[in-house]
Design an enzyme around this catalytic site. Structure first.
Site, PDB file in Angstrom:
ATOM      1  N   SER A   1       0.727  -1.300   0.453  1.00 30.57           N
ATOM      2  CA  SER A   1      -0.238   0.146  -0.325  1.00 30.57           C
ATOM      3  C   SER A   1       1.186   1.060  -0.008  1.00 30.57           C
ATOM      4  O   SER A   1       1.986   1.399   0.529  1.00 30.57           O
ATOM      5  CB  SER A   1      -0.925   0.234   1.198  1.00 30.57           C
ATOM      6  OG  SER A   1      -1.988  -1.333   1.543  1.00 30.57           O
TER       7      SER A   1
HETATM    8  C1  LIG Z   1      -3.359  -3.253  -0.297  1.00 32.48           C
HETATM    9  S1  LIG Z   1      -2.841  -4.769  -0.254  1.00 32.48           S
HETATM   10  C2  LIG Z   1      -2.687  -5.319   1.543  1.00 32.48           C
HETATM   11  C3  LIG Z   1      -0.915  -3.946   2.242  1.00 32.48           C
HETATM   12  C4  LIG Z   1      -0.400  -4.048   3.091  1.00 32.48           C
HETATM   13  N1  LIG Z   1      -1.393  -4.653   3.978  1.00 32.48           N
HETATM   14  C5  LIG Z   1       0.967  -4.030   3.206  1.00 32.48           C
HETATM   15  O1  LIG Z   1       1.076  -4.003   4.286  1.00 32.48           O
HETATM   16  O2  LIG Z   1       1.564  -2.632   2.212  1.00 32.48           O
HETATM   17  C6  LIG Z   1      -4.625  -5.810   0.502  1.00 32.48           C
HETATM   18  C7  LIG Z   1      -4.527  -7.193   0.488  1.00 32.48           C
HETATM   19  O3  LIG Z   1      -5.586  -7.646   0.585  1.00 32.48           O
HETATM   20  C8  LIG Z   1      -5.734  -9.223   0.160  1.00 32.48           C
HETATM   21  N2  LIG Z   1      -6.948  -9.722   0.128  1.00 32.48           N
HETATM   22  C9  LIG Z   1      -8.065  -9.470  -0.536  1.00 32.48           C
HETATM   23  N3  LIG Z   1      -9.617  -9.585   0.153  1.00 32.48           N
HETATM   24  C10 LIG Z   1      -9.403 -10.493   1.254  1.00 32.48           C
HETATM   25  C11 LIG Z   1      -9.337 -11.243   2.230  1.00 32.48           C
HETATM   26  N4  LIG Z   1     -10.629 -12.037   2.483  1.00 32.48           N
HETATM   27  N5  LIG Z   1      -9.448 -11.960   3.254  1.00 32.48           N
HETATM   28  C12 LIG Z   1      -7.505 -11.155   3.029  1.00 32.48           C
HETATM   29  N6  LIG Z   1      -7.021 -11.008   2.566  1.00 32.48           N
HETATM   30  C13 LIG Z   1      -7.369 -10.383   1.770  1.00 32.48           C
HETATM   31  C14 LIG Z   1      -4.737  -8.864  -1.002  1.00 32.48           C
HETATM   32  O4  LIG Z   1      -4.612  -9.982  -1.196  1.00 32.48           O
HETATM   33  C15 LIG Z   1      -4.076  -7.748  -0.994  1.00 32.48           C
HETATM   34  O5  LIG Z   1      -2.886  -9.211  -1.060  1.00 32.48           O
END
Ligand SMILES: C[S@@+](CC[C@H](N)C(=O)[O-])C[C@H]1O[C@@H](n2cnc3c(N)ncnc32)[C@H](O)[C@@H]1O
Length: 417
Positions: A77
């Site tokens: 992010s």
């Molecule tokens: C923007 S990224 C997270 C960035 C991270 N927190 C960082 O430190 O940069 C969003 C993540 O949410 C995950 N995701 C999407 N739907 C999800 C769900 N239902 N449960 C858990 N993770 C999920 C995706 O696989 C993705 O890796």
């Protein structure tokens, strides 16, 4: 929790990124909490973006995206988004030291910042639905010296560890609804920070749990990749001209060809006749407009446009990424570009089609009412889906699958949050 000895080059990029974050916050009239700023200065972001040169690892935007077709489904992010959300969390809980935190959506970078913020007596668990992401998070966290973060691969729609509760759940993926697992896993008084889409617009809300309900204590404009798994709800668009789209909410239907025809008719511009200072938060106004009573045949939609379409004058929105719009069978109205005089600005609406001037006039009436009310920010109440109408606070109600969302513009009374 050592991050090891990093090169001075890495430190130079990192401090430049955080200096920019602090300057951007100052331009918005706020300053980051000192502990959030310190954590951002401590964690080497390049260790979570393996393979990227330092310049890219320290860009103040999301990097290392995983794509499905045209859509990003995972990323590390953007630091400014993470920094703001951590600030919301720390403000809502009056500091994060010693807290037990669950992060939804992994990668490792934000989990490391959280690890810095909760200190030795706190705990951080991070969950992601994608095993590729959790594998990467485990190895990056170990490389950065944060191997005391618990990494779980699961769909966060469901409880992660049913017997555990958290002081903070921070969601780093765009949600459309709030499944019961999230409030259920919070301690009473605990805080959920999440990017939530209401009326087609996403805000990062900090919501405090009290007696089975959640009430917001702050909200910020933001954008995130969309939730996958059982809670997935795709964002849908109707293309109404080359580079101009209407963003639709669940259950909305639009005849794109008919609206495209409207855009070729003359544009009517109406001004609110107000004078506002530069830092006025118009994202609050946009939710106000979304929640005003509407005529029977009128739909609320969000208009977005590519830069070329704005430059060509096809549409003149105030912010090309999202402005509130209303649509009737033969009229489209939206919040138009601001009119500046001596460092203050006026609000306006423009409209096309039959009764265009009247439609734009109705929108600016609502804008004036918001200004007359003192430009109030929205407050979000989240109640379980089965809550009877009589127990729902006064406001605009959005019924989702798991929850009843109520948007009001009246601050919570002291002591109730
Ligand atoms: C923007 S990224 C997270 C960035 C991270 N927190 C960082 O430190 O940069 C969003 C993540 O949410 C995950 N995701 C999407 N739907 C999800 C769900 N239902 N449960 C858990 N993770 C999920 C995706 O696989 C993705 O890796």
């Amino acid at each position: 929790m050592s991050v090891g000895t990093m090169s001075s080059e890495s430190e130079r990029f990192r401090h430049a990124m955080v200096d920019q974050f602090v300057a951007d916050q100052a331009a918005e009239g706020c300053s980051p909490r000192p502990e959030v700023e310190a954590a951002m200065r401590a964690v080497p972001r390049e260790l979570f973006t393996p393979g990227l040169p330092l310049e890219q690892a320290y860009e103040n935007e999301a990097v290392l995206k995983k794509m499905r077709g045209d859509e990003a489904i995972s990323s590390v992010s953007a630091p400014f988004l993470i920094g703001r959300m951590l600030g919301q969390a720390a403000d809502a809980l009056d500091g994060l030291d010693g807290r037990h935190v669950l992060e939804i959506g992994s990668g490792g970078y934000n989990a490391s910042l959280l690890r810095e913020l909760v200190g030795p007596s706190g705990l951080v668990t991070t969950v992601d639905i994608d095993p590729e992401v959790t594998d990467r998070a485990v190895s990056c966290l170990a490389a950065a010296g944060y191997d005391d973060v618990t990494v779980v691969c699961a769909d966060a729609e469901h409880p992660i560890a049913p017997s555990r509760s958290f002081d903070l759940i921070i969601v780093t993926v765009g949600a459309w609804d709030i499944p019961p697992a999230w409030p259920d896993q919070l301690t009473d008084g605990g805080v959920l920070v999440l990017p939530l889409r209401t009326f087609g617009m996403t805000r990062s809300w900090a919501l405090r749990r009290r007696e089975g309900r959640l009430v917001s204590v702050s909200q910020r404009l933001c954008g995130f990749v969309s939730m996958q798994g059982a809670g997935a709800r795709e964002v849908r668009y109707a293309d109404i001209a080359d580079g101009v789209h209407l963003r639709l909410d669940e259950g909305q239907h639009v005849d794109a060809a008919a609206v495209a025809g409207l855009l070729t008719t003359p544009r009517e511009q109406v001004w609110a006749g107000v004078s506002l200072p530069p830092r006025t938060d118009l994202s609050d106004l946009d939710l106000w407009l979304a929640t005003r009573p509407r005529r029977e045949a009128e739909q609320f939609v969000v208009l977005a446009a590519q830069e070329e379409a704005v430059t060509a004058g096809v549409v003149t929105p105030s912010w090309r990424f999202a402005v509130p719009a209303t649509l009737e069978a033969s009229t489209l109205a939206y919040r138009s570009a601001l009119r500046w005089t001596d460092r203050r600005f006026d609000l306006g609406a423009c409209a096309h089609g039959t009764g265009a001037a009247a439609a734009a006039g109705r929108m600016v009436e609502h804008m004036r009412a918001w200004v007359d009310a003192g430009c109030p920010p929205p407050v979000l109440h989240v109640l379980p889906a089965h809550t009877p109408d009589g127990d729902v606070p006064e406001g605009a109600v959005l019924d989702k699958r798991h929850s009843r969302l109520v948007l009001t513009f009246t601050p919570e009374e002291k002591g109730t949050t």
